[in-house]
Design a protein around this motif. Structure first.
Motif, PDB file in Angstrom:
ATOM      1  N   PHE A   1       0.833  -1.193   0.000  1.00  0.00           N
ATOM      2  CA  PHE A   1       0.000   0.000   0.000  1.00  0.00           C
ATOM      3  C   PHE A   1       0.872   1.249   0.000  1.00  0.00           C
ATOM      4  N   PRO A   2       0.455   2.296  -0.725  1.00  0.00           N
ATOM      5  CA  PRO A   2       1.230   3.527  -0.749  1.00  0.00           C
ATOM      6  C   PRO A   2       1.361   4.109   0.654  1.00  0.00           C
ATOM      7  N   GLN A   3       2.518   4.651   0.962  1.00  0.00           N
ATOM      8  CA  GLN A   3       2.713   5.301   2.242  1.00  0.00           C
ATOM      9  C   GLN A   3       1.994   6.648   2.217  1.00  0.00           C
ATOM     10  N   GLU A   4       1.263   6.946   3.264  1.00  0.00           N
ATOM     11  CA  GLU A   4       0.387   8.098   3.239  1.00  0.00           C
ATOM     12  C   GLU A   4       1.143   9.414   3.381  1.00  0.00           C
ATOM     13  N   PHE A   5       0.519  10.445   2.810  1.00  0.00           N
ATOM     14  CA  PHE A   5       1.037  11.797   2.898  1.00  0.00           C
ATOM     15  C   PHE A   5       0.328  12.541   4.017  1.00  0.00           C
ATOM     16  N   THR A   6       1.063  13.432   4.649  1.00  0.00           N
ATOM     17  CA  THR A   6       0.469  14.345   5.614  1.00  0.00           C
ATOM     18  C   THR A   6       0.925  15.762   5.285  1.00  0.00           C
ATOM     19  N   LEU A   7       0.113  16.727   5.671  1.00  0.00           N
ATOM     20  CA  LEU A   7       0.418  18.134   5.451  1.00  0.00           C
ATOM     21  C   LEU A   7       0.671  18.815   6.787  1.00  0.00           C
ATOM     22  N   GLU A   8       1.603  19.726   6.781  1.00  0.00           N
ATOM     23  CA  GLU A   8       2.001  20.427   7.998  1.00  0.00           C
ATOM     24  C   GLU A   8       2.095  21.922   7.690  1.00  0.00           C
ATOM     25  N   LYS A   9       1.112  22.684   8.149  1.00  0.00           N
ATOM     26  CA  LYS A   9       1.120  24.129   7.892  1.00  0.00           C
ATOM     27  C   LYS A   9       2.193  24.810   8.739  1.00  0.00           C
TER      28      LYS A   9
ATOM     29  N   VAL B   1      -5.652  18.597   1.877  1.00  0.00           N
ATOM     30  CA  VAL B   1      -6.125  17.227   2.061  1.00  0.00           C
ATOM     31  C   VAL B   1      -4.918  16.303   2.091  1.00  0.00           C
ATOM     32  N   ASP B   2      -4.865  15.427   3.107  1.00  0.00           N
ATOM     33  CA  ASP B   2      -3.799  14.431   3.107  1.00  0.00           C
ATOM     34  C   ASP B   2      -4.385  13.033   3.089  1.00  0.00           C
ATOM     35  N   GLY B   3      -3.503  12.033   2.977  1.00  0.00           N
ATOM     36  CA  GLY B   3      -3.943  10.653   2.829  1.00  0.00           C
ATOM     37  C   GLY B   3      -3.077   9.943   1.818  1.00  0.00           C
ATOM     38  N   GLU B   4      -3.687   9.122   0.962  1.00  0.00           N
ATOM     39  CA  GLU B   4      -2.930   8.422  -0.069  1.00  0.00           C
ATOM     40  C   GLU B   4      -2.269   9.406  -1.027  1.00  0.00           C
TER      41      GLU B   4
ATOM     42  N   GLY C   1       1.705  12.635  -5.239  1.00  0.00           N
ATOM     43  CA  GLY C   1       1.551  11.197  -5.085  1.00  0.00           C
ATOM     44  C   GLY C   1       2.876  10.514  -5.334  1.00  0.00           C
ATOM     45  N   GLY C   2       2.883   9.192  -5.166  1.00  0.00           N
ATOM     46  CA  GLY C   2       4.108   8.456  -5.462  1.00  0.00           C
ATOM     47  C   GLY C   2       4.328   7.293  -4.530  1.00  0.00           C
ATOM     48  N   ASP C   3       5.438   6.609  -4.782  1.00  0.00           N
ATOM     49  CA  ASP C   3       5.812   5.455  -3.984  1.00  0.00           C
ATOM     50  C   ASP C   3       7.331   5.431  -3.860  1.00  0.00           C
TER      51      ASP C   3
ATOM     52  N   ASP D   1       8.618  11.909   6.415  1.00  0.00           N
ATOM     53  CA  ASP D   1       9.740  12.594   5.778  1.00  0.00           C
ATOM     54  C   ASP D   1       9.230  13.671   4.830  1.00  0.00           C
ATOM     55  N   MET D   2       9.826  14.879   4.876  1.00  0.00           N
ATOM     56  CA  MET D   2       9.400  15.942   3.983  1.00  0.00           C
ATOM     57  C   MET D   2       9.806  15.636   2.544  1.00  0.00           C
ATOM     58  N   VAL D   3       8.840  15.699   1.635  1.00  0.00           N
ATOM     59  CA  VAL D   3       9.120  15.459   0.222  1.00  0.00           C
ATOM     60  C   VAL D   3       8.976  16.733  -0.601  1.00  0.00           C
TER      61      VAL D   3
END
Length: 316
Positions: A20-28, A120-123, A151-153, A40-42
């Protein structure tokens, strides 16, 4: 038994991460929004970098940075300190109602962030904003609504960049100039002029400097980072205005999709009439940027363009 259970649990976690793709999160933060994947920041969306919003840094597979650090890092090493308006990844144009939004001179216009409309974060991670373009004397020229989807993997990361340009403050004229429009300044070691194996390839079979100014469905800029081959491909969606657009892509590291420029690229004696939006009209541009390992063929860029071409979008 506890030790056996722990080992089994670790194996299950590893399998799940592969499946499963590793989820993204957002940090304001005060300057914008960081995009993280598995902590990890991408990427980092900055609402203001001198005259415009940008994305910097952009971290791809293997944790490498795919764009030049200068001028965000003024004393960066082993980089050309030229063209300070080439800020990682950005969107502007060189002639809009007679104002230059591309350069960063004392007479340049600016793009001002107004608000975030989606976070929006998630997949996948989604950042959408509204912005106003203003002349050097503070007059509003037009507005835009843009959406960035990350997105990505483990093998690649991609960014869908959608933007709606809106003639919200009267008629808007986009001039016929090479100075535009959706741009990236790639990592210095990748550029062709570094003579370390960098190259530029497009969907029409052209390469190197001959890709400059040519129409193409996609362009891939490949080259070494830390001794390994990576690439940055930009795909132009068929629904994008003036598809397939021309490309202001240079062997010194500038890589830009330009839907408005013609005469510089064709060698015509004079500019065309350009593109005019009447008051209230809109136009849409859509691009996918792929940050990948390996060369164009191994990354299947032609196939990925076919897949992207079939993609439908929700309204901005």
């Amino acid at each position: 038994m506890l030790r056996i259970f722990s080992a089994a649990a670790l194996i299950l976690v590893a399998i799940a991460q592969l499946a499963f793709p590793q989820e993204f999160t957002l940090e304001k933060h005060d300057d914008g929004v960081r995009i993280l994947q598995s902590g990890d920041m991408v990427a980092n969306y900055l609402t203001k970098s001198n005259t415009k919003p940008i994305v910097y840094p952009i971290v791809g597979p293997d944790g490498v940075q795919f764009t030049r650090a200068y001028p965000m890092v003024e004393d960066s090493e082993n980089e050309a300190h030229d063209h300070p308006h080439h800020r990682s990844l950005w969107f502007t144009h060189g002639e809009v109602n007679g104002h230059d939004f591309w350069a960063e001179s004392k007479n340049a216009g600016s793009t001002e962030h107004q608000e975030f409309t989606e976070l929006v974060d998630g997949e996948r991670a989604v950042i959408a904003t509204r912005n106003i373009w203003k002349s050097v004397d503070g007059q509003s020229v037009l507005s835009d609504h843009r959406r960035l989807t990350f997105g990505g993997d483990a093998d690649l990361r991609w960014l869908d960049f959608e933007i709606k340009l809106i003639a919200s403050h009267g008629d808007v004229h986009f001039g016929d100039t090479k100075e535009g429009t959706f741009g990236i300044r790639i990592a210095e070691s990748m550029k062709v002029d570094a003579k370390t194996g960098g190259d530029i390839l497009n969907s029409r079979g052209q390469s190197g400097g001959e890709t400059w100014g040519q129409p193409a469905e996609w362009v891939d800029y490949i080259g070494p980072i830390n001794g390994k081959t990576y690439g940055v491909a930009i795909l132009c969606h068929p629904a994008s205005f003036n598809f397939p657009n021309r490309w202001h892509v240079r062997t010194y590291g500038l890589f830009a999709a330009n839907p408005f420029g013609t005469y510089h690229f064709t060698g015509a004696a004079e500019p065309t009439a350009g593109t005019t939006l009447k008051s209230g009209e809109e136009l849409d541009l859509k691009y996918r940027v792929i940050f990948h390992r390996g060369d164009t063929q191994s990354a299947n860029i032609a196939k990925r363009f076919d897949e992207y071409s079939a993609q439908e979008f929700t309204k901005l």
